[in-house]
Design an enzyme around this catalytic site. Sequence first.
Site, short mmCIF file in Angstrom:
data_model
loop_
_atom_site.label_atom_id
_atom_site.label_comp_id
_atom_site.label_asym_id
_atom_site.label_seq_id
_atom_site.Cartn_x
_atom_site.Cartn_y
_atom_site.Cartn_z
N ASP A 1 34.03 113.65 3.86
CA ASP A 1 33.42 113.00 5.03
C ASP A 1 33.73 113.84 6.25
O ASP A 1 34.81 114.41 6.38
CB ASP A 1 33.99 111.59 5.21
N HIS B 1 35.94 105.35 10.07
CA HIS B 1 35.58 106.42 10.99
C HIS B 1 36.72 107.40 11.24
O HIS B 1 36.79 108.00 12.31
CB HIS B 1 35.04 105.86 12.31
N GLU C 1 33.78 113.85 10.50
CA GLU C 1 33.60 113.24 11.83
C GLU C 1 33.05 114.36 12.71
O GLU C 1 33.46 115.52 12.60
CB GLU C 1 34.93 112.71 12.39
N ASP D 1 37.62 107.46 5.24
CA ASP D 1 36.26 107.23 4.77
C ASP D 1 36.00 107.95 3.45
O ASP D 1 35.32 107.41 2.56
CB ASP D 1 35.24 107.68 5.82
#
Length: 222
Positions: free
Chosen positions: A22, A162, A24, A167
């Site tokens: 994942d 998040h 960000e 995540d």
Amino acid sequence: MTALNSPRQFATTDNASVVVFDFETTGMSPQQGDRVIEIGAVRLEDGVIADQFQSLINPGCPLNPFITDLTGISDAMLATAPDAEAVISDFQRFVACTPLVAHNASFDRRFLIAEFCRFGHKVPLAIGCSMLAARRIFPDAPNHKLGTLVSYLELPTARRFHRALADASMTAALWLRMEQELCSRYGFEKVPFALLKRLGQIPRAKADRFLQQIAGRPQDRN
DNA sequence: TGCCAGGCCCTCTTTAGGGCCTT
């Protein structure tokens, strides 16, 4: 590139290891200059987390306050983080040739391509999407946001959403849960990465029939 | 809060429109 259209092809395509990741980011679009600010990933081997990767990345620009509110990642946290080239290189070595999985992979794929190309790395081709697979396996879920699915399926919950590693870990739990669900429903002994990836590309209305065909059960089942 | 982008996918469709999902 190998097209996967027949049950026989799945029988010989078995990846015991996948990397669930994942990102960000500073925003929604690498084409508009947005950058990755955190990478989180876990390596699944034979159904368990065998390794993990996490790093913040200094994007070289201040964050939009919305992103800080959403992620909890601040400019101060990124000020001492390594730059993208070093982290992307480490991540590329972590991934190596392992198939990738992400939730709503079309989003993370765009950033993966942008960052890997920026530093001259070969872009991985095999990326499965847990959201597309979940839409077919759990069509009755309230929606298919990661947080909703984690709650709906009573999966282990990280402290917060998040953040990249949290995540990625929850996406990995979802991926494993979907493998278990297909084993339970269709009698598979194992669910290869390629099968779940392909399932996400099948029209929803044909997903059950597709799985029955793979399982060698041509007749409809509930 | 909602927009930004873009792929997926459903429907009142396919010469389109709009919701879902990600940060």
